[in-house]
Design an enzyme around this catalytic site. Structure first.
Site, PDB file in Angstrom:
ATOM      1  N   LYS A 170       0.472  -0.932  -0.270  1.00 40.90           N
ATOM      2  CA  LYS A 170      -0.115  -0.294   0.131  1.00 40.90           C
ATOM      3  C   LYS A 170       0.707   0.848   0.047  1.00 40.90           C
ATOM      4  CE  LYS A 170      -2.238   3.053   1.580  1.00 40.90           C
ATOM      5  NZ  LYS A 170      -1.375   4.450   1.492  1.00 40.90           N
ATOM      6  N   GLU A 245       9.616   2.303  10.418  1.00 40.93           N
ATOM      7  CA  GLU A 245      11.569   2.926  10.091  1.00 40.93           C
ATOM      8  C   GLU A 245      10.092   4.210  10.091  1.00 40.93           C
ATOM      9  OE1 GLU A 245      13.910   1.951   9.409  1.00 40.93           O
ATOM     10  OE2 GLU A 245      13.867   0.357   9.017  1.00 40.93           O
ATOM     11  N   CYS A 279      13.821  11.026   6.051  1.00 39.15           N
ATOM     12  CA  CYS A 279      13.853  11.021   7.417  1.00 39.15           C
ATOM     13  C   CYS A 279      15.792  10.948   7.856  1.00 39.15           C
ATOM     14  CB  CYS A 279      13.452   9.089   7.107  1.00 39.15           C
ATOM     15  SG  CYS A 279      14.318   8.048   6.077  1.00 39.15           S
ATOM     16  N   GLU A 379      10.556  16.706  14.150  1.00 42.01           N
ATOM     17  CA  GLU A 379      10.605  16.671  12.791  1.00 42.01           C
ATOM     18  C   GLU A 379      10.052  17.193  11.821  1.00 42.01           C
ATOM     19  OE1 GLU A 379       9.332  13.226  10.087  1.00 42.01           O
ATOM     20  OE2 GLU A 379      11.835  12.687   9.949  1.00 42.01           O
TER      21      GLU A 379
HETATM   22  P1  NAD Z   1       2.291   9.013   6.822  1.00 43.75           P
HETATM   23  O1  NAD Z   1       2.758   8.434   8.851  1.00 43.75           O
HETATM   24  O2  NAD Z   1       1.625  10.217   7.230  1.00 43.75           O
HETATM   25  O3  NAD Z   1       2.080   7.891   6.193  1.00 43.75           O
HETATM   26  C1  NAD Z   1       3.184   6.834   5.732  1.00 43.75           C
HETATM   27  C2  NAD Z   1       2.352   5.983   4.872  1.00 43.75           C
HETATM   28  O4  NAD Z   1       1.578   5.415   5.912  1.00 43.75           O
HETATM   29  C3  NAD Z   1       0.827   5.994   4.166  1.00 43.75           C
HETATM   30  O5  NAD Z   1       1.268   4.930   3.222  1.00 43.75           O
HETATM   31  C4  NAD Z   1       0.207   7.100   4.736  1.00 43.75           C
HETATM   32  O6  NAD Z   1      -1.067   5.473   3.558  1.00 43.75           O
HETATM   33  C5  NAD Z   1      -0.078   5.678   5.653  1.00 43.75           C
HETATM   34  N1  NAD Z   1      -1.038   5.681   6.504  1.00 43.75           N
HETATM   35  C6  NAD Z   1      -0.863   6.796   7.534  1.00 43.75           C
HETATM   36  N2  NAD Z   1      -1.754   6.655   8.420  1.00 43.75           N
HETATM   37  C7  NAD Z   1      -2.409   5.779   8.450  1.00 43.75           C
HETATM   38  C8  NAD Z   1      -3.360   5.032   9.555  1.00 43.75           C
HETATM   39  N3  NAD Z   1      -4.246   5.188  10.116  1.00 43.75           N
HETATM   40  N4  NAD Z   1      -3.481   3.651   9.643  1.00 43.75           N
HETATM   41  C9  NAD Z   1      -2.100   2.593   8.882  1.00 43.75           C
HETATM   42  N5  NAD Z   1      -2.136   3.350   7.609  1.00 43.75           N
HETATM   43  C10 NAD Z   1      -1.635   4.676   7.654  1.00 43.75           C
HETATM   44  O7  NAD Z   1       4.085   9.538   6.397  1.00 43.75           O
HETATM   45  P2  NAD Z   1       4.223  10.302   5.255  1.00 43.75           P
HETATM   46  O8  NAD Z   1       3.937  11.553   5.598  1.00 43.75           O
HETATM   47  O9  NAD Z   1       3.859   9.590   4.362  1.00 43.75           O
HETATM   48  O10 NAD Z   1       5.818  10.681   5.683  1.00 43.75           O
HETATM   49  C11 NAD Z   1       6.644  11.417   6.031  1.00 43.75           C
HETATM   50  C12 NAD Z   1       7.287  10.476   7.323  1.00 43.75           C
HETATM   51  O11 NAD Z   1       7.726   9.067   7.337  1.00 43.75           O
HETATM   52  C13 NAD Z   1       8.725  11.390   8.156  1.00 43.75           C
HETATM   53  O12 NAD Z   1       8.167  10.715   9.765  1.00 43.75           O
HETATM   54  C14 NAD Z   1       9.821  10.365   7.810  1.00 43.75           C
HETATM   55  O13 NAD Z   1      10.010  11.081   8.802  1.00 43.75           O
HETATM   56  C15 NAD Z   1       8.721   9.364   7.333  1.00 43.75           C
HETATM   57  N6  NAD Z   1      10.247   8.150   6.815  1.00 43.75           N
HETATM   58  C16 NAD Z   1      10.738   7.206   7.509  1.00 43.75           C
HETATM   59  C17 NAD Z   1      11.692   6.788   6.829  1.00 43.75           C
HETATM   60  C18 NAD Z   1      12.481   5.523   7.895  1.00 43.75           C
HETATM   61  O14 NAD Z   1      13.399   4.668   7.103  1.00 43.75           O
HETATM   62  N7  NAD Z   1      13.108   5.818   8.574  1.00 43.75           N
HETATM   63  C19 NAD Z   1      11.954   6.958   5.356  1.00 43.75           C
HETATM   64  C20 NAD Z   1      11.092   7.723   4.901  1.00 43.75           C
HETATM   65  C21 NAD Z   1       9.965   8.380   5.829  1.00 43.75           C
END
Ligand code: NAD
Length: 474
Positions: A170, A245, A279, A379
């Site tokens: 997803k 992650e 990230c 962040e």
């Molecule tokens: P997000 O948490 O909003 O979304 C990530 C994923 O989770 C998306 O596919 C989204 O559709 C899904 N999602 C959202 N709400 C959900 C729920 N209630 N239940 C299940 N799934 C849900 O994050 P984002 O805004 O897309 O990405 C940015 C964040 O990701 C930043 O905090 C960044 O640091 C982190 N990130 C971490 C890494 C790592 O490897 N540690 C890498 C890239 C990004």
């Protein structure tokens, strides 16, 4: 305009039960880049069923065959490199040249490396009278964010498939288009039906149904800490394995004997890569307090020279952010930091001149920042750097460790042994000394609120395996 109308389930492109779609917006000019379907409960059930049915045969497929298919898929992705780079550059806002090198090329390297690691992995070990087998964890759900959309998806899908698991993916709703190209690459490599399934959709709807699903064994999640911890709590009800992650607020610790121009240049480039939507970005620059003025003089021209503009323009060094929501969030952080009296070196929350369309934010640097300030703790996920002064090494290490996160760090010193000693005192998963390059085989993941579990290389493969121990009598 890319209009994706079908989902990939059980080896077939399937029309979804509902007509709901997600609009994918071009970050550079706010035009409509494409649409993807929203998978509902019917598709979620169908995809999980397909993954479950495919599991037994796939787990028994010889390692050499699994590795070969992964290599074929990597080649298929490579062949579409420029298209992938272009699409992600428009979705996310990364300048095109950079997108070619990172967004398109890195997933190919990672997928290839998974095949290599797989061929050499010891799936069976003898421990005294026990034979221990490493068996696939089962049906894996991969949930990924938008900032490096294909890299993050491949970082889960490739090792999961290598391990013998089957996958339902997803992708993020802001940047889902390259996930369809991944599905096509796997399909063209002849992965058996059901081994990989793609469901686009929203987080709280589609992803949440997958997290709750009784017949899913593992969730591999990358995204924000708030979503990740919610997912882990939901998944606990059905004892699913979870890897997270999450976010970061990574320090770049410059020791007094370091090569300052090199350390600052590398930190600035790293912090502003992908407009700060990374990230493991080095967003806190820690320098000796008595050299703050010198540091400011070196940082200022580096950031002033970052041409902000359309990601497709070859002169652009810094593109827009992914969405209006993200742009507003980042500008709000900057505004509140200014209101709180934090010293602004360059940038600010005002809209940049001459860019009336697109989600642009000025590259911004705060200096002499209190390490406990909101802007130095949370962040931001935008083009914002905090310069923080430290008095001595003890204070420097305390500041480096003084946020809830622990994803990455950098240490700079003329003396590598000294840098290594300091690096070992930092609670973070990935630490680079003197600008050492990214290693696609080294374990990637976090300490503390940056999550748990590792991706890439052998450690990444092991996350998708469970030990099965059989005791033999003499
Ligand atoms: P997000 O948490 O909003 O979304 C990530 C994923 O989770 C998306 O596919 C989204 O559709 C899904 N999602 C959202 N709400 C959900 C729920 N209630 N239940 C299940 N799934 C849900 O994050 P984002 O805004 O897309 O990405 C940015 C964040 O990701 C930043 O905090 C960044 O640091 C982190 N990130 C971490 C890494 C790592 O490897 N540690 C890498 C890239 C990004």
């Amino acid at each position: 305009m890319r209009k994706m109308e079908q989902l990939f389930i059980g080896g077939k492109w399937v029309k979804p039960s509902s007509g709901d779609v997600i609009e994918v917006i071009d970050a550079g000019d706010e035009s409509l880049l494409g649409t993807v379907p929203v998978a509902k409960k019917a598709e979620v059930d169908k995809a999980v069923r397909a993954a479950r049915q495919a599991l037994g045969k796939w787990a028994d497929t010889p390692v050499a065959v699994r590795a070969e298919l992964l290599e074929k898929a990597a080649n298929n992705l490579k062949a579409r490199g420029s298209e992938i780079a272009e699409v992600i550059s428009r979705e996310v806002g990364m300048p095109l040249k950079m997108s070619q090198r990172i967004q398109a090329a890195l997933p190919v390297i990672v997928m290839d490396s998974c095949a290599k690691v797989l061929r050499e992995f010891p799936f069976e070990v003898q421990i005294a009278n026990s034979r221990v087998f490493r068996v696939p964890k089962g049906v894996v759900v991969a949930i990924t964010p938008w900032n490096y959309p294909l890299h993050q998806l491949v970082g889960k899908v490739a090792p999961a498939l290598a391990a013998g698991c089957t996958v339902v993916a997803k992708p993020a709703s802001e940047a889902p288009l390259s996930a369809f190209m991944l599905a096509e690459a796997l399909e063209a490599a002849w992965f058996p039906p059901g081994v990989f399934n793609l469901l686009s959709g929203n987080g709280p709807e589609t992803a949440n149904l997958l997290v709750q699903h009784d017949d899913v064994d593992m969730i591999s999640f990358t995204g924000s800490t708030s979503t990740g911890t919610k997912i882990a709590a939901t998944a606990a009800a059905t004892a699913k394995r979870v890897t997270l992650e999450l976010g970061g607020k990574s320090p770049s610790l410059v020791l007094d004997d370091a090569d300052f121009p090199k350390a600052l240049r590398t930190t600035v480039n790293n912090c502003f890569l992908n407009s700060g939507q990374t990230c493991n970005a080095l967003t806190r620059l820690l320098v000796p307090r008595n050299r703050l003025t010198e540091v400011e003089e070196l940082v200022l021209p580096l950031v002033a020279g970052m041409t902000l503009g359309d990601p497709g323009d070859p002169n652009t060094k810094l593109g827009p952010l992914v969405s209006a929501r993200q742009r507003d969030r980042v500008r709000q952080y900057i505004k509140e930091a200014i209101q709180a009296g934090t010293r602004l070196l360059i940038g600010g929350d005002a809209p940049p001149e001459g860019l009336s369309r697109g989600f642009y934010v000025r590259p911004t640097v705060f200096t002499d920042v209190d390490p406990g300030a909101v802007i130095a703790q949370e962040e931001v996920f935008g083009p914002v750097l905090c310069i923080i002064g430290y008095r001595d090494l003890e204070e420097a290490v305390a500041i480096a460790n003084g946020t809830p996160y622990g994803l990455a760090a950098a240490v700079w010193s003329a003396d590598t042994d000294r840098a290594l000693q300091v690096a070992r005192r930092i609670r973070a998963g990935q630490i680079d000394i003197n600008g050492a390059p990214f290693n696609a085989l080294a374990p990637f993941g976090g300490f503390k609120h940056s999550g748990y579990g590792r991706e890439l290389g052998v450690f990444g493969l092991e996350e998708f395996l469970e030990p099965l121990s059989i005791q033999l009598s003499a």
